[in-house]
Scaffold this motif. Structure first.
Motif, PDB file in Angstrom:
ATOM      1  N   LEU A 145       0.832  -1.202   0.000  1.00 56.38           N
ATOM      2  CA  LEU A 145       0.000   0.000   0.000  1.00 56.38           C
ATOM      3  C   LEU A 145       0.867   1.254   0.000  1.00 56.38           C
ATOM      4  O   LEU A 145       0.608   2.208  -0.746  1.00 56.38           O
ATOM      5  N   ALA A 146       1.920   1.251   0.813  1.00 60.79           N
ATOM      6  CA  ALA A 146       2.824   2.404   0.870  1.00 60.79           C
ATOM      7  C   ALA A 146       3.483   2.641  -0.490  1.00 60.79           C
ATOM      8  O   ALA A 146       3.579   3.790  -0.950  1.00 60.79           O
ATOM      9  N   LEU A 147       3.917   1.576  -1.146  1.00 57.04           N
ATOM     10  CA  LEU A 147       4.525   1.724  -2.473  1.00 57.04           C
ATOM     11  C   LEU A 147       3.526   2.280  -3.486  1.00 57.04           C
ATOM     12  O   LEU A 147       3.858   3.143  -4.295  1.00 57.04           O
ATOM     13  N   GLN A 148       2.286   1.770  -3.431  1.00 62.35           N
ATOM     14  CA  GLN A 148       1.249   2.289  -4.338  1.00 62.35           C
ATOM     15  C   GLN A 148       1.017   3.779  -4.092  1.00 62.35           C
ATOM     16  O   GLN A 148       0.878   4.558  -5.040  1.00 62.35           O
ATOM     17  N   GLU A 149       0.970   4.181  -2.839  1.00 61.68           N
ATOM     18  CA  GLU A 149       0.764   5.596  -2.513  1.00 61.68           C
ATOM     19  C   GLU A 149       1.931   6.461  -2.981  1.00 61.68           C
ATOM     20  O   GLU A 149       1.729   7.579  -3.463  1.00 61.68           O
ATOM     21  N   ILE A 150       3.135   5.957  -2.855  1.00 59.99           N
ATOM     22  CA  ILE A 150       4.313   6.692  -3.326  1.00 59.99           C
ATOM     23  C   ILE A 150       4.232   6.920  -4.833  1.00 59.99           C
ATOM     24  O   ILE A 150       4.595   7.988  -5.335  1.00 59.99           O
ATOM     25  N   MET A 151       3.717   5.929  -5.555  1.00 57.13           N
ATOM     26  CA  MET A 151       3.644   6.034  -7.015  1.00 57.13           C
ATOM     27  C   MET A 151       2.597   7.041  -7.497  1.00 57.13           C
ATOM     28  O   MET A 151       2.633   7.463  -8.656  1.00 57.13           O
ATOM     29  N   THR A 152       1.696   7.441  -6.620  1.00 54.43           N
ATOM     30  CA  THR A 152       0.653   8.398  -7.024  1.00 54.43           C
ATOM     31  C   THR A 152       0.681   9.686  -6.206  1.00 54.43           C
ATOM     32  O   THR A 152      -0.109  10.581  -6.469  1.00 54.43           O
ATOM     33  N   ASP A 153       1.576   9.776  -5.250  1.00 50.25           N
ATOM     34  CA  ASP A 153       1.646  10.956  -4.384  1.00 50.25           C
ATOM     35  C   ASP A 153       1.955  12.207  -5.208  1.00 50.25           C
ATOM     36  O   ASP A 153       2.979  12.278  -5.891  1.00 50.25           O
ATOM     37  N   PRO A 154       1.079  13.233  -5.157  1.00 50.70           N
ATOM     38  CA  PRO A 154       1.295  14.443  -5.954  1.00 50.70           C
ATOM     39  C   PRO A 154       2.515  15.258  -5.515  1.00 50.70           C
ATOM     40  O   PRO A 154       2.960  16.140  -6.248  1.00 50.70           O
ATOM     41  N   TRP A 155       3.064  14.963  -4.337  1.00 47.91           N
ATOM     42  CA  TRP A 155       4.232  15.685  -3.849  1.00 47.91           C
ATOM     43  C   TRP A 155       5.553  15.031  -4.281  1.00 47.91           C
ATOM     44  O   TRP A 155       6.624  15.587  -4.023  1.00 47.91           O
ATOM     45  N   LEU A 156       5.488  13.867  -4.932  1.00 49.03           N
ATOM     46  CA  LEU A 156       6.715  13.114  -5.218  1.00 49.03           C
ATOM     47  C   LEU A 156       7.050  12.919  -6.698  1.00 49.03           C
ATOM     48  O   LEU A 156       7.834  12.032  -7.026  1.00 49.03           O
ATOM     49  N   PRO A 157       6.521  13.705  -7.618  1.00 45.54           N
ATOM     50  CA  PRO A 157       6.839  13.431  -9.029  1.00 45.54           C
ATOM     51  C   PRO A 157       8.320  13.565  -9.353  1.00 45.54           C
ATOM     52  O   PRO A 157       8.846  12.800 -10.164  1.00 45.54           O
TER      53      PRO A 157
END
Length: 195
Positions: A145-157
């Motif tokens: 779940l954490a990895l999925q969130e990292i892949m879509t986090d708007p602060w991390l592009p």
């Protein structure tokens, strides 16, 4: 195994969790095809490497004809070391993970400038994100779940772009079966080693 990364790097885009190796050589060596590298010096990062050895061997197996294709194989310890060995004239060809090569082109252009891509290997699964075999099912689910969130986090592009990460695919050990299949193909061609 938690998941397989999906990469997107300049010049090497994949829509799934696969990667390949690029077989690189000095641009000015005059050879044009993979067959022309028979009886030359190969560099490999490690005998256990999928991209530096297994995919190299799988690419050569159909044209090797014998178990000895290269006159000499040097072990460099890293993909960067193999690239440096070719650039320095200590080896003639190597298989480099395509995303590692893209990173070297981006961050060390002077190192890769004198090189050319001769061929591309078959595709295989990317290196997985892993955790201890003793990790609980609940923790594995939380990590996914954490990895999925990292892949879509708007602060991390920017962070994703710098790593070339485009996404992940949840996976288990069965996802790595194609790596073993490529190894078996090389053995079936009678080509278990580079030399």
């Amino acid at each position: 195994m938690i998941a397989l990364p999906i990469y997107d790097m300049p010049g090497f885009t994949s829509s799934d969790a696969t990667h390949a190796s690029v077989l690189v050589a000095r641009a000015n060596d005059g050879r044009r095809s993979l067959v022309d590298y028979r009886d030359t010096r190969a560099a490999t990062n490690d005998p256990q490497s999928n991209t530096g050895m297994n995919l190299f061997r799988a690419t050569l197996a159909p044209i090797a004809e014998t178990s000895a294709f290269f006159a000499r194989v040097v072990q460099t310890g890293s993909h960067r070391g193999s690239v440096a060995a070719i650039a320095a004239g200590n080896a003639d060809i190597a298989a480099i993970d395509m995303f590692t090569y893209a990173a070297l082109v981006r961050h060390e252009p002077d190192l890769t400038a004198p090189l050319k891509i001769v061929a591309r290997s078959p595709a295989s699964p990317t290196l997985p994100f892993v955790t201890s075999a003793a990790t609980s099912v609940e923790t594995i689910a939380a990590l996914r779940l954490a990895l999925q969130e990292i892949m879509t986090d708007p602060w991390l592009p920017e962070a994703r772009a710098s790593l070339g990460l485009a996404g992940i695919v949840t996976a288990n050990l069965d996802a790595l079966a194609p790596i073993h299949a490529l190894q078996q193909t090389a053995i079936r061609f009678g080509y278990p080693n580079l030399r």
